[in-house]
Design a protein around this motif. Structure first.
Motif: not given
Length: 271
Positions: A26-28, A30-42, A258-262, A265-270
């Motif tokens: 989303x940075x790549x 240009x979107x100011x979107x918030x992405x979080x994680x949450x523990x949720x069970x079934x 998309x190549x720049x976005x990918x 994302x790959x850099x963040x993962x590595x």
């Protein structure tokens, strides 16, 4: 201005790398979107889903919520319908469910130069195993050997294989195996099999594609004599498809640059 909100849900969830991947995308873009994680069970999934307000655009789902998300969706894409698993929910006038794991597996295998398969072994019988079955079918597989602790739990995979025109067989882990060129392990991260079971599977298993990535190397990868590939590639490529969904509601339409976005994302993962 109200921010657009997204998250990954599952149990456990602390290990998830999805926030890093999506934040980079989303940075790549240009979107100011918030992405979080949450523990949720079934058990808590339904109430948690109902609690979301209009600021929420979508969710990524991991174990053990893919079947629950499938049931909750009003409409589903073809991969979700085939597998009975949804790992992406998009909030619109109706709740849209997608399975991006199938495409993520195909893209990740292509990246590791595995582009055609014939006889494949799948370890495990859960939701990800169904995605793996559809993925290898789309790559040309004709025979699939499913191994599970309880082979009777693979009945849905055998039915899916028949629907896809595949010759499939389900057996316990310790049944003597025939050679295959590719093994797809869909066992939860940290799962360990006895050495007496692993050795014949590894000796006849070809390339190991293990969807697990935390911890890595997995117990299987540690003893695999040939090439062993982690699930990080699948995580990356299924996330790209999720970003497409959250951005313009279609996993098949590439993102702008998309190549720049990918790459981001790959850099963040590595890192």
């Amino acid at each position: 201005m109200t921010r657009t909100r997204l998250a990954v849900w599952g149990d456990p969830i602390a290990h998830s790398r999805s926030p890093q991947l999506h934040d980079a995308a989303y940075r790549a873009l240009g979107l100011d979107w918030e992405y979080s994680r949450r523990r949720v069970d079934a058990e808590g999934f339904g109430a948690s889903l109902q609690s979301l307000d209009a600021t929420w655009r979508g969710l990524s789902l991991t174990m053990p919520l893919k079947e629950s998300a499938h049931r909750a969706a009003d409409v589903r894409d073809r991969h979700a319908e085939l597998t009975g698993a949804v790992n992406t929910l998009l909030f619109a006038e109706r709740l849209h469910g997608f399975n991006t794991d199938v495409g993520g597996i195909v893209d990740a295998l292509h990246e590791y130069r595995v582009t055609e398969v014939d006889h494949v072994r799948i370890l495990g019988a859960g939701a990800t195993a169904a995605s793996a079955l559809v993925a290898v079918s789309e790559m040309g597989a004709t025979r699939v050997d499913v191994r599970a602790r309880r082979p009777e739990r693979a009945a849905h995979l055998l039915a899916l294989a028949e629907n896809l025109g595949l010759d499939a067989h389900a057996a316990p882990f310790d049944e003597p195996p025939s050679p295959v060129a590719l093994t797809v392990a869909t066992l939860p991260g940290g799962s360990a099999l006895d050495a007496g079971i692993v050795e014949p599977l590894a000796a006849t298993g070809g390339v190991l594609f293990d969807v697990a990535y935390a911890p890595w190397p997995s117990s299987l990868a540690t003893v695999w004599p040939g090439e062993a590939v982690s699930g990080l590639g699948m995580l990356l490529h299924q996330a790209v498809r999720q970003v497409r969904i959250f951005h313009h509601a279609d996993p098949g339409i590439p993102l702008d640059d998309e190549a720049a976005v990918l790459s981001a994302m790959r850099e963040a993962l590595e890192s």
